[in-house]
Design a protein around this motif. Structure first.
Motif, PDB file in Angstrom:
ATOM      1  N   UNK A  12       0.833  -1.192   0.000  1.00  0.00           N
ATOM      2  CA  UNK A  12       0.000   0.000   0.000  1.00  0.00           C
ATOM      3  C   UNK A  12       0.872   1.248   0.000  1.00  0.00           C
ATOM      4  N   UNK A  13       0.309   2.309  -0.528  1.00  0.00           N
ATOM      5  CA  UNK A  13       0.922   3.636  -0.522  1.00  0.00           C
ATOM      6  C   UNK A  13       0.356   4.387   0.676  1.00  0.00           C
ATOM      7  N   UNK A  52       7.390  12.693   2.480  1.00  0.00           N
ATOM      8  CA  UNK A  52       6.000  12.778   2.897  1.00  0.00           C
ATOM      9  C   UNK A  52       5.132  11.596   2.489  1.00  0.00           C
ATOM     10  N   UNK A  53       5.779  10.539   2.013  1.00  0.00           N
ATOM     11  CA  UNK A  53       5.024   9.330   1.681  1.00  0.00           C
ATOM     12  C   UNK A  53       5.891   8.101   1.884  1.00  0.00           C
ATOM     13  N   UNK A  54       5.239   6.937   1.897  1.00  0.00           N
ATOM     14  CA  UNK A  54       5.963   5.694   2.083  1.00  0.00           C
ATOM     15  C   UNK A  54       5.126   4.517   1.630  1.00  0.00           C
ATOM     16  N   UNK A  55       5.620   3.323   1.886  1.00  0.00           N
ATOM     17  CA  UNK A  55       4.948   2.097   1.475  1.00  0.00           C
ATOM     18  C   UNK A  55       4.977   1.095   2.617  1.00  0.00           C
ATOM     19  N   UNK A  56       3.918   0.292   2.698  1.00  0.00           N
ATOM     20  CA  UNK A  56       3.849  -0.777   3.687  1.00  0.00           C
ATOM     21  C   UNK A  56       3.515  -2.061   2.953  1.00  0.00           C
ATOM     22  N   UNK A  57       4.215  -3.123   3.284  1.00  0.00           N
ATOM     23  CA  UNK A  57       4.054  -4.419   2.639  1.00  0.00           C
ATOM     24  C   UNK A  57       3.328  -5.379   3.570  1.00  0.00           C
ATOM     25  N   UNK A  82      -3.056   9.306   4.300  1.00  0.00           N
ATOM     26  CA  UNK A  82      -3.844   8.815   3.170  1.00  0.00           C
ATOM     27  C   UNK A  82      -3.318   7.423   2.838  1.00  0.00           C
ATOM     28  N   UNK A  83      -4.224   6.461   2.710  1.00  0.00           N
ATOM     29  CA  UNK A  83      -3.826   5.080   2.432  1.00  0.00           C
ATOM     30  C   UNK A  83      -4.570   4.599   1.203  1.00  0.00           C
ATOM     31  N   UNK A  84      -3.820   4.050   0.248  1.00  0.00           N
ATOM     32  CA  UNK A  84      -4.435   3.464  -0.942  1.00  0.00           C
ATOM     33  C   UNK A  84      -3.557   2.339  -1.473  1.00  0.00           C
ATOM     34  N   UNK A  85      -4.108   1.573  -2.368  1.00  0.00           N
ATOM     35  CA  UNK A  85      -3.358   0.486  -2.992  1.00  0.00           C
ATOM     36  C   UNK A  85      -2.194   1.082  -3.779  1.00  0.00           C
TER      37      UNK A  85
END
Length: 113
Positions: A12-13, A52-57, A82-85
């Motif tokens: 996710x972003x 200002x953004x990142x990713x979670x696996x 903000x969370x999205x695919x």
């Protein structure tokens, strides 16, 4: 790098991160609710400052889907995130090849500018 991420993960972003949020804080924000959270990374510029953004696996698709639904607009640090695919498409070898060809063509045309 790509080799650090789990193979066949569900990513996710996460946007609107405050500048002081670390990889650990981002990971813990999701891992405490979703056991299949495997890794989190805040994207930083060349000076090591958060963009200002990142990713979670995630290893399980259900956890990933729940995180998108449940964690969007929750607070992390000083801001609602903000969370999205993730739209990340570089996993597809054909896309990577096409992107590399386009970049090589651009380099050739503009002489590396």
């Amino acid at each position: 790098t790509l080799s650090e991420w789990p193979e066949n993960d569900f990513r996710i972003f996460v946007g609107n991160l405050s500048r002081d949020v670390t990889d650990t804080q981002l990971f813990e924000h999701f891992q405490q609710h979703y056991s299949s959270a495997a890794m989190a990374k805040v994207v930083k510029d060349k000076n090591g400052v958060s963009k200002g953004y990142g990713f979670v696996s995630f290893l399980q698709p259900l956890d990933c889907a729940k995180a998108i639904r449940e964690k969007d607009q929750t607070w992390l640090g000083q801001r609602p995130i903000r969370v999205k695919r993730s739209d990340w498409k570089d996993r597809d070898f054909g896309t990577v090849q096409k992107k590399n060809k386009k970049e090589a063509k651009k380099q050739k045309r503009f002489g590396g500018l």
